[in-house]
Design a protein around this motif. Structure first.
Motif, mmCIF file in Angstrom:
data_model
loop_
_atom_site.group_PDB
_atom_site.id
_atom_site.type_symbol
_atom_site.label_atom_id
_atom_site.label_comp_id
_atom_site.label_asym_id
_atom_site.label_seq_id
_atom_site.Cartn_x
_atom_site.Cartn_y
_atom_site.Cartn_z
ATOM 1 N N SER A 13 13.386 19.695 31.719
ATOM 2 C CA SER A 13 14.049 18.531 32.307
ATOM 3 C C SER A 13 15.547 18.762 32.402
ATOM 4 O O SER A 13 16.215 19.015 31.396
ATOM 5 C CB SER A 13 13.775 17.281 31.456
ATOM 6 N N THR A 15 17.794 16.551 33.144
ATOM 7 C CA THR A 15 18.522 15.434 32.547
ATOM 8 C C THR A 15 18.644 15.617 31.033
ATOM 9 O O THR A 15 19.704 15.391 30.448
ATOM 10 C CB THR A 15 17.829 14.096 32.852
ATOM 11 N N THR A 19 22.117 16.415 28.829
ATOM 12 C CA THR A 19 22.407 15.498 27.726
ATOM 13 C C THR A 19 22.563 16.267 26.415
ATOM 14 O O THR A 19 23.458 15.987 25.607
ATOM 15 C CB THR A 19 21.290 14.448 27.598
ATOM 16 N N GLY A 36 25.059 11.212 32.438
ATOM 17 C CA GLY A 36 23.711 11.690 32.683
ATOM 18 C C GLY A 36 22.632 10.759 32.164
ATOM 19 O O GLY A 36 21.454 10.983 32.401
ATOM 20 N N GLY A 38 19.820 8.192 31.395
ATOM 21 C CA GLY A 38 18.810 7.474 32.155
ATOM 22 C C GLY A 38 18.360 6.230 31.421
ATOM 23 O O GLY A 38 17.214 5.823 31.517
ATOM 24 N N TRP A 124 12.001 11.770 40.848
ATOM 25 C CA TRP A 124 12.274 11.826 39.408
ATOM 26 C C TRP A 124 11.783 13.166 38.877
ATOM 27 O O TRP A 124 10.707 13.646 39.247
ATOM 28 C CB TRP A 124 11.570 10.663 38.705
ATOM 29 N N ASN A 174 14.716 6.507 41.299
ATOM 30 C CA ASN A 174 15.516 7.393 40.477
ATOM 31 C C ASN A 174 15.341 8.772 41.118
ATOM 32 O O ASN A 174 14.214 9.273 41.156
ATOM 33 C CB ASN A 174 15.000 7.408 39.041
ATOM 34 N N PRO A 175 16.387 9.358 41.729
ATOM 35 C CA PRO A 175 17.798 9.181 41.409
ATOM 36 C C PRO A 175 18.644 8.408 42.421
ATOM 37 O O PRO A 175 19.826 8.191 42.190
ATOM 38 C CB PRO A 175 18.285 10.627 41.399
ATOM 39 N N TYR A 323 22.159 4.357 39.234
ATOM 40 C CA TYR A 323 22.648 5.692 39.557
ATOM 41 C C TYR A 323 23.356 5.711 40.913
ATOM 42 O O TYR A 323 22.992 4.972 41.835
ATOM 43 C CB TYR A 323 21.479 6.691 39.636
ATOM 44 N N VAL A 356 24.323 15.116 36.232
ATOM 45 C CA VAL A 356 23.066 15.850 36.391
ATOM 46 C C VAL A 356 23.021 16.482 37.773
ATOM 47 O O VAL A 356 23.195 15.789 38.780
ATOM 48 C CB VAL A 356 21.854 14.913 36.204
ATOM 49 N N ARG A 368 23.713 13.425 40.203
ATOM 50 C CA ARG A 368 23.425 12.053 39.804
ATOM 51 C C ARG A 368 24.444 11.588 38.783
ATOM 52 O O ARG A 368 24.680 12.255 37.770
ATOM 53 C CB ARG A 368 22.022 11.933 39.215
ATOM 54 N N SER A 370 25.267 8.320 36.396
ATOM 55 C CA SER A 370 24.730 7.081 35.852
ATOM 56 C C SER A 370 25.871 6.136 35.487
ATOM 57 O O SER A 370 26.784 6.508 34.747
ATOM 58 C CB SER A 370 23.886 7.365 34.608
#
Length: 392
Positions: A13, A15, A19, A36, A38, A124, A174-175, A323, A356, A368, A370
């Motif tokens: 992932s 994201t 993170t 980043g 979510g 996503w 998302n996103p 986002y 991201v 992306r 957030s």
């Protein structure tokens, strides 16, 4: 050791990776701003926390039915009727350990090896991986940026083969934060009915809509579409309960029964105290959902125009979620970095801003951002991004 080919096919992932890197830099003492996330930056409302605490004090600490507490399933039925004009019975509901788990369970339940699932891009990050883990084949249909990242009926028709089993629709997305209108969903629904496709309708951001945008579930449009649709939702985004891990599926009783059989041999049941918290979320609303939604809309209103002033950035205004998904191709092309992913890594290392990259969403020219963070933090992050871009 030789690992499962299905597990080997999984892409990590993006994201979670960004993170984790941002957290590592923070622990080293760096002033990192993370865009980043979510998840909402608000704590879970007190009345939900208190309901979960009370349930534990009252002795509700044992197993529940694999498909979830009857009281929670009934609360979900009431929510679907009230919010979406959809009538379901408890036998048509399964509660899972988060919407991510419920999606994974759907694909494990409905897919045979080689079945194709149409995935609309940008998507996503977990959709393709979940389909692959379940033996399916992701088939991507590109939502063009000039069409608000949404696909057309004709595009989906062209992607259907005799192996196509299902399509995933995520609205609000998302996103991108874009939402499908009733008319657009009707056209996509016609394709699904003509080709007997199951519809996986991910509606997790349903409550986060702005500028008077309206959420429409494709299952609302006709009895035939309701029969073909598995509605996926949960309390993670609407009630700021990401860590509680409560999601659900509403759909045909035969599919739900098979999903419950699968759960009985995998997770047993979602955490019982989290289920009691979710009951409170759906039955004792104290206005917290609207307060969070209004806060997100205020942030979006204040930061959106600013994003478009950064050299090389172009961004469409989303109607939902939390986002922004700007195209940064021009900024990346003018930089020393060959890819958006490399550009994002440099942004984190040099400017200490975590965003991201769009590769994981099937949109390599985008990033992306957030705005599930404070307005002050977001504005500071944009200052840093603009300074980083101007140095290139």
């Amino acid at each position: 050791m030789k690992f499962s080919s299905k597990v080997e096919s999984i892409t990590p992932s993006s994201t979670l990776a960004i993170t984790a890197k941002a957290k590592e830099l923070k622990e080293q003492g760096h002033d990192v701003i993370g865009l980043g996330a979510g998840e909402p930056d608000f704590n879970t409302p007190d009345y939900i926390i208190e309901a979960a605490y009370k349930s534990m004090k009252d002795g509700h600490t044992k197993y529940t039915p694999a498909a979830g507490l009857p009281a929670l399933k009934q609360a979900i039925c009431s929510k679907l009727q009230k919010d979406n004009s959809l009538e379901y019975s408890p036998e048509q509901i399964i509660v899972s350990t988060g919407a991510k788990h419920t999606l994974s369970s759907i694909f494990q339940t409905i897919l045979e090896d080689g079945d194709e699932v149409i995935i609309l891009t940008p998507y996503w990050v977990s959709y393709p991986e979940q389909v692959k883990i379940s033996g399916g084949i992701p088939v991507f249909v590109e939502g063009k940026e000039e069409n608000q990242f949404k696909v057309t009926k004709q595009q989906v028709e062209a992607a259907v083969t005799d192996k196509t089993k299902a399509i995933i629709i995520n609205s609000p997305s998302n996103p991108t934060g874009m939402t499908y209108t009733k008319e657009e969903l009707k056209e996509l629904g016609d394709v699904c009915l003509d080709n007997n496709l199951l519809i996986v309708s991910d509606e997790i951001y349903e409550k986060l809509l702005y500028d008077n945008a309206e959420h429409v579930s494709i299952a609302q449009l006709s009895p035939q579409l309701k029969e073909q649709t598995l509605v996926v939702n949960g309390v993670s985004k609407s009630h700021s309960m990401t860590g509680w891990r409560i999601g659900y599926t509403a759909g045909r009783a035969d599919i739900i029964k098979k999903m419950a059989n699968l759960a009985s041999h995998t997770t047993s049941n979602p955490a019982v105290m989290a289920q009691y918290g979710a009951i409170a979320a759906y039955t004792e609303d104290e206005g917290s959902v609207e307060k969070m939604r209004a806060a997100f809309e205020e942030r979006l209103t204040k930061v959106f125009d600013r994003v478009n002033t950064i050299p090389g950035f172009t961004c469409q205004k989303p109607q939902g979620a939390f986002y922004l998904f700007p195209n940064v191709k021009e900024a990346v092309d003018k930089s020393p970095y060959k890819t958006t992913e490399d550009w994002v890594k440099a942004l984190l290392e040099e400017a200490k801003v975590a965003v991201v990259p769009g590769d994981g969403f099937g949109a390599p020219d985008n990033i992306r951002l957030s705005y599930a963070t404070s307005l002050e933090q977001f504005e500071e992050a944009l200052d840093r991004i603009e300074a980083f871009v101007n140095k290139q």
